[in-house]
Design an enzyme around this catalytic site. Sequence first.
Site, PDB file in Angstrom:
ATOM      1  N   TYR A 165       0.319  -0.006  10.746  1.00  0.00           N
ATOM      2  CA  TYR A 165      -0.112  -0.352   9.391  1.00  0.00           C
ATOM      3  C   TYR A 165       0.998  -0.069   8.388  1.00  0.00           C
ATOM      4  O   TYR A 165       1.308  -0.900   7.527  1.00  0.00           O
ATOM      5  CB  TYR A 165      -1.367   0.445   9.033  1.00  0.00           C
ATOM      6  CG  TYR A 165      -1.856   0.208   7.617  1.00  0.00           C
ATOM      7  CD1 TYR A 165      -2.344  -1.038   7.231  1.00  0.00           C
ATOM      8  CD2 TYR A 165      -1.822   1.225   6.663  1.00  0.00           C
ATOM      9  CE1 TYR A 165      -2.792  -1.266   5.929  1.00  0.00           C
ATOM     10  CE2 TYR A 165      -2.276   1.005   5.365  1.00  0.00           C
ATOM     11  CZ  TYR A 165      -2.758  -0.242   5.007  1.00  0.00           C
ATOM     12  OH  TYR A 165      -3.190  -0.462   3.720  1.00  0.00           O
ATOM     13  N   SER A 190       0.847  -1.192   0.000  1.00  0.00           N
ATOM     14  CA  SER A 190       0.000   0.000   0.000  1.00  0.00           C
ATOM     15  C   SER A 190       0.877   1.234   0.000  1.00  0.00           C
ATOM     16  O   SER A 190       2.042   1.197   0.417  1.00  0.00           O
ATOM     17  CB  SER A 190      -0.888   0.000   1.252  1.00  0.00           C
ATOM     18  OG  SER A 190      -1.449   1.279   1.495  1.00  0.00           O
TER      19      SER A 190
END
Length: 323
Positions: free
Chosen positions: A185, A160
Amino acid sequence: MTIFDQQPLGSPFSASTTTEDIVAGLDLSGKTAVVTGGYSGLGLETTWALAAAGTRVIVPARRPDVARAALKEVKNCEVVCMDLADIDSVRSASAHIGDRLDRLDLLMAVGGVMATPERRVGPGWEGQLTANHFGHFTLASELYPLLAAADGARVVINSSAGHTLTGIRWHDPHFRTGYDKWLAYGQAKTANALFAVHLDELGQGDGVRAFALHPGKIITGLQREMTLREQIDRGWVDEHGNVIDTDFKTPAQGAATGLWAATSPLLDGRGGLYLEDCDIARVCAPDTPMDDGGVRAYAIDPDEAARLWDLSLAVTGATPITG
């Protein structure tokens, strides 16, 4: 892979490409694939497209009943029980898959979590790093003999743009000194990218090539741990949950880069690369805004990748890949 390799190829596809565009005219009959997260969001789009092109798809699922319901109309697809955050569960699923296949052409690591509350799993590991990275690391390691047997397998790992938030926090990868859900994350997504780099290094002699990618901004179940207010404050949705950010892709567009990575002949003989918008991404400067695209140099650094590999092998006890 070198920094020189990490530059766009001039792919005929783009950010607006859909999964249907990618598989149009492709015959993947006889191919086998494992798609984590393959029953919702981008994973479901991936499963549908691969199966429609003739691929036999196995979907490991933490909620197998939900998965079977979501996939009931998909032909040539089966569900295996597996929880990415439980390494013993991953080993068990890998053994089950090994009993059913003699080779594996595609491993699509689509499943994952984002910005979750602090969770400790296993021996106290941070939950996002475990589900997003350690689980997939173990799965790929245990399935590696099947990948090597395919003579041209590809492993495609969803990273990502969130990797731009931080590199690997070697001093405290499990956030023992204070938890930040977004840094956790970001670290997990950097780990996904580095995993592809070293897996490709080890696997290319067996014809196993690996790629990481940014699928784009998409509203899927990945946001389930975020409140509506958080999404409104980020400018993603309105008060009714409707997407208002014009940079967001549809799920079919978001899954397209992974399918391109899995099938494009333009990537033959290549690997260890970070992709976006159905092309190879450029390397971006450290101060480049996240939404401007590209990959940070630390997320494709071979030394960082080797260090993470050694850490992952030590903590998971996964079967080593000798290359």
